[in-house]
Design an enzyme around this catalytic site. Structure first.
Site, short mmCIF file in Angstrom:
data_model
loop_
_atom_site.label_atom_id
_atom_site.label_comp_id
_atom_site.label_asym_id
_atom_site.label_seq_id
_atom_site.Cartn_x
_atom_site.Cartn_y
_atom_site.Cartn_z
N ASP A 107 -3.73 -6.88 -5.53
CA ASP A 107 -2.37 -7.07 -6.05
C ASP A 107 -1.27 -6.97 -5.00
O ASP A 107 -1.43 -6.36 -3.96
CB ASP A 107 -2.09 -6.08 -7.20
CG ASP A 107 -2.34 -4.63 -6.81
OD1 ASP A 107 -3.21 -4.37 -5.97
OD2 ASP A 107 -1.65 -3.74 -7.36
N GLU A 165 -3.94 -1.92 -7.92
CA GLU A 165 -3.94 -0.65 -7.19
C GLU A 165 -2.55 -0.06 -7.18
O GLU A 165 -2.38 1.15 -7.21
CB GLU A 165 -4.43 -0.86 -5.75
CG GLU A 165 -4.73 0.45 -5.01
CD GLU A 165 -3.49 1.22 -4.58
OE1 GLU A 165 -3.51 2.45 -4.64
OE2 GLU A 165 -2.48 0.58 -4.20
N GLU A 166 -1.53 -0.91 -7.11
CA GLU A 166 -0.15 -0.41 -7.04
C GLU A 166 0.28 0.19 -8.37
O GLU A 166 1.40 0.69 -8.50
CB GLU A 166 0.81 -1.55 -6.64
CG GLU A 166 0.50 -2.18 -5.28
CD GLU A 166 0.82 -1.27 -4.10
OE1 GLU A 166 1.32 -0.15 -4.33
OE2 GLU A 166 0.54 -1.67 -2.96
N HIS A 391 4.93 -1.66 2.28
CA HIS A 391 6.00 -1.62 1.28
C HIS A 391 7.37 -1.96 1.87
O HIS A 391 8.38 -1.88 1.18
CB HIS A 391 6.05 -0.29 0.51
CG HIS A 391 4.84 -0.06 -0.36
ND1 HIS A 391 4.89 0.67 -1.52
CD2 HIS A 391 3.57 -0.49 -0.25
CE1 HIS A 391 3.67 0.69 -2.08
NE2 HIS A 391 2.85 0.00 -1.30
ZN LIG Z 1 0.86 -0.07 -1.63
ZN LIG Z 2 -2.09 -0.60 -0.59
#
Ligand SMILES: [Zn+2]
Ligand SMILES: [Zn+2]
Length: 419
Positions: A107, A165-166, A391
């Protein structure tokens, strides 16, 4: 203990395929639980290689980890929970043996990319800013090499391509869909890109590689009123300030100095005008811990302090504490497998010890169940400007890291499955 004389080559053809594939994924990022195109690409690749695989793994979205109602109460609107993008591939070696799971997350993040590159995200507001495009690409490359070398290992390799995962924990949905069973998984590996090292280098943490990451929302309800008549109000800002200050004493005064914990409140909101006492205030923060005992203690104390201050100051205080991903502790044996394999394919001078990290990672749910090593793959190249952290809207990777990741992961799998 381990031989790790494993030789792994990434051909120039495979190397350019890795770069192209990663760029394609980078240009076509998909948010958590919406990884449909990515999932189709992975499935197509496995099919082309003749690797048996199950699609739609963890797909009903019912077994996602985070409590959706609690998330809503804390002001977060969770994305669609349809899921259905997880893939589990299986490669059998030449004879019976252990089963190794290797995981990649697929993702992207709701970030507007600020890089000016030919492979920039084509979707505004969505970006592979955490390098999951590289993770997915690398695991596809590993699948290709291990599939071609089935005679070089015993047992089974399971390839886990996971959604979300986020958030909110795609790994959990896949575990609930029995990916660790039949055959039972004996150990697991995963990697995460990191600008702490250059492309061609890795870092392995002995012990904790990521922290338990919990979310706290505190709602203070006082009585609003005129700034000049405080005695007719209950000042929510002051109550929130007391809570904020007292919460910082938990780590300083109640936690063993040899344990680790962080409490950070990133937002505090109250009020609309300088001459009005606000009737409510909201604080939002995160709690990061390693040991389960410390985590339990902080959760209990955040609630007690919130309620206690509320009572002392005549306000109504609601504490919403949402447990996020647990801490990920690397298994010593699996960490050695990775270190030895990486020394063999990258050279000993490119394998580093990593300090424990305070980030959160849902691979921790796998690590709670089977011995796991999650390591960091270097992607930095300061000369080319690849220095930004995950990020960040300008996060990008030196693509030399892709072949390095494939080599280390393949060598680690061959090392673990060689007996
Ligand atoms: Zn991340
Ligand atoms: Zn990551």
């Amino acid at each position: 203990m381990l031989l790790a004389n494993v030789h792994v080559e990434v051909s120039p053809e495979l190397d350019s395929w890795l770069r192209e594939t990663r760029r394609y994924l980078h240009m076509n990022p998909e948010l958590s639980l919406q990884e449909n195109n990515t999932s189709r690409l992975v499935s197509g690749h496995l099919k082309e290689l003749g690797i048996e695989h199950r699609t739609g793994v963890g797909g009903d979205g019912r077994s996602l980890f985070m409590d959706v109602e609690a998330l809503k109460a804390s002001g977060v609107t969770p994305g669609p929970t349809t899921g259905g993008t997880g893939i589990l591939g299986t490669i059998h070696g030449k004879g019976p043996g252990k089963t190794l799971l290797i995981r990649a997350d697929m993702d992207a993040l709701p970030i507007d990319e600020q890089n000016d590159v030919p492979y920039k995200s084509t979707k505004s507001g969505v970006m592979h800013a955490c390098g999951h495009d590289a993770h997915t690409t690398i695991l596809m490359g590993v699948a290709e090499l291990l599939n071609a070398r089935k005679d070089d290992f015993n047992g089974t390799v399971k390839l886990m391509f996971q959604p979300a995962e986020e958030g909110p924990g795609g790994a959990v949905a896949m575990i609930h869909d029995k990916i660790l069973e039949d055959p039972k998984v004996d150990a697991a590996l995963a990697l995460h890109v990191s600008p702490m090292w250059r492309a061609g280098q890795i870092g392995v943490a002995a012990g904790y590689s990521s922290a338990a990451s919990d979310r706290v929302t505190i709602r203070v309800k006082g009585v609003g009123g005129h700034a000049a008549r405080p005695h007719m109000s209950v000042d929510s800002t002051l109550v929130a300030a007391q809570i904020l200050t007292l919460l910082q004493t938990i780590v300083a005064r109640e936690i063993d100095p040899f344990e680790q914990a962080v409490i950070t409140f990133g937002t505090s909101h109250a009020g609309t005008a300088p001459n009005v006492i606000p009737d409510s205030a909201v604080l939002q923060g995160t709690v990061r811990t390693y040991s389960p005992g410390v985590r339990d203690h902080i959760e209990k104390r955040v609630k007690e302090i919130g309620a206690g201050i509320g009572m002392a100051m005549r306000a109504n205080v609601e504490v919403i504490y949402i447990r996020g991903y647990p801490a990920l502790r690397n298994d010593e044996q699996m960490a050695s497998v990775v270190r030895e394999a990486a020394k063999a394919v990258l050279g000993p001078e490119n394998v580093f010890e990593r300090k424990p990290g305070m980030g959160g990672e849902d691979m921790a749910f796998v690590a709670e169940r089977v011995p796991t090593c999650m390591f960091n793959l270097g992607i930095a190249n300061p000369e080319l400007g690849f220095t930004f952290a995950p990020h960040h809207p300008r996060f990008d990777i030196d693509e030399d890291a892709l072949a390095a990741g494939v080599k280390v992961m393949t060598a680690a799998a061959l090392t673990y499955l060689q007996e």
